[in-house]
Design a protein around this motif. Structure first.
Motif, short mmCIF file in Angstrom:
data_model
loop_
_atom_site.label_atom_id
_atom_site.label_comp_id
_atom_site.label_asym_id
_atom_site.label_seq_id
_atom_site.Cartn_x
_atom_site.Cartn_y
_atom_site.Cartn_z
N SER A 188 0.83 -1.20 0.00
CA SER A 188 0.00 0.00 0.00
C SER A 188 0.86 1.25 0.00
O SER A 188 1.98 1.25 0.49
CB SER A 188 -0.90 0.03 1.25
N ARG A 210 0.08 5.77 0.23
CA ARG A 210 -0.89 6.85 0.33
C ARG A 210 -0.28 8.10 -0.28
O ARG A 210 0.76 8.58 0.18
CB ARG A 210 -1.28 7.12 1.79
N ALA A 270 -9.01 8.55 -10.28
CA ALA A 270 -10.10 8.79 -9.34
C ALA A 270 -10.37 10.28 -9.24
O ALA A 270 -9.51 11.10 -9.55
CB ALA A 270 -9.75 8.23 -7.96
N THR A 274 -17.58 10.40 -5.33
CA THR A 274 -16.32 9.90 -5.86
C THR A 274 -16.55 9.11 -7.15
O THR A 274 -17.66 8.62 -7.40
CB THR A 274 -15.60 8.99 -4.85
N TYR A 308 -14.18 6.33 -9.83
CA TYR A 308 -12.95 5.56 -9.96
C TYR A 308 -12.87 4.90 -11.33
O TYR A 308 -13.88 4.50 -11.90
CB TYR A 308 -12.88 4.46 -8.89
N LYS A 311 -10.93 0.31 -8.95
CA LYS A 311 -12.10 0.26 -8.08
C LYS A 311 -11.97 -0.88 -7.08
O LYS A 311 -11.62 -2.01 -7.44
CB LYS A 311 -13.35 0.08 -8.96
N ARG A 335 -9.77 -1.05 -4.79
CA ARG A 335 -8.40 -1.06 -4.25
C ARG A 335 -7.94 0.33 -3.83
O ARG A 335 -7.19 0.46 -2.88
CB ARG A 335 -7.43 -1.59 -5.30
N SER A 338 -8.80 4.48 -2.83
CA SER A 338 -9.82 5.31 -2.20
C SER A 338 -9.35 6.77 -2.18
O SER A 338 -8.26 7.06 -1.68
CB SER A 338 -10.09 4.83 -0.78
N SER A 367 -9.94 10.76 -1.06
CA SER A 367 -10.57 11.54 -0.01
C SER A 367 -10.01 12.96 -0.04
O SER A 367 -9.01 13.22 -0.71
CB SER A 367 -10.32 10.90 1.37
N LEU A 372 -4.98 9.94 -1.94
CA LEU A 372 -5.31 8.71 -2.64
C LEU A 372 -4.68 7.55 -1.89
O LEU A 372 -3.46 7.41 -1.87
CB LEU A 372 -4.81 8.74 -4.08
N GLN A 373 -5.52 6.75 -1.25
CA GLN A 373 -5.05 5.54 -0.57
C GLN A 373 -5.05 4.41 -1.57
O GLN A 373 -6.09 4.09 -2.15
CB GLN A 373 -5.97 5.22 0.62
N ASN A 431 -4.28 0.45 -2.13
CA ASN A 431 -4.06 -0.85 -1.51
C ASN A 431 -3.97 -1.93 -2.58
O ASN A 431 -4.38 -1.72 -3.72
CB ASN A 431 -5.20 -1.17 -0.54
#
Length: 122
Positions: free
Chosen positions: A17, A19, A49, A56, A58, A63, A65, A67, A69, A79-80, A82
């Motif tokens: 991951s 961020r 995204a 939101t 994506y 999508k 994976r 996220s 915010s 953008l997180q 994962n």
């Protein structure tokens, strides 16, 4: 002067991951669309995204994976990412748009950061 600065890129193994953060200055972006795009070597810049007013959007490839915010108090969009895959390797750019829709077309974005490299090893 409007400025967007990305941070958080790096090298990670597949499945890991990262961020990413995009810090904006020069104007308030709370009502703008905040977006993330990426460009892999030899490819066009592609949508990842976007976020606006709590909504939101994506790309299908991320999508579930990734996220997105935002923190309007800090004027940042994050953008997180994962479950990263080698095919996620690219330079990631944040952009903002004064439009009303979360466009997937980079030409609709008004301001851009300089990009941050994300490399996912297999």
């Amino acid at each position: 002067q409007v400025q967007l600065v990305e941070s958080g890129g790096g090298l990670v193994q597949a499945g890991g991951s990262l961020r990413l953060s995009c810090s904006a200055s020069g104007r308030t972006f709370s009502t703008d669309v905040g977006g993330w795009f990426r460009r892999a070597p030899g490819k066009e810049r592609e949508f990842v995204a976007a976020i606006r007013s709590g909504f939101t959007s994506y790309a299908d490839s991320v999508k579930g994976r990734f996220s997105i915010s935002r923190d309007n108090a800090k004027n940042t969009v994050s953008l997180q990412m994962n479950s990263l895959k080698p095919e996620d390797t690219a330079v990631y750019y944040c952009g903002t748009s004064r439009g009303l829709i979360m466009s997937r077309d980079p030409r609709q974005y008004d301001y851009w950061g300089q990009g941050t490299q994300v490399t996912v090893s297999s």
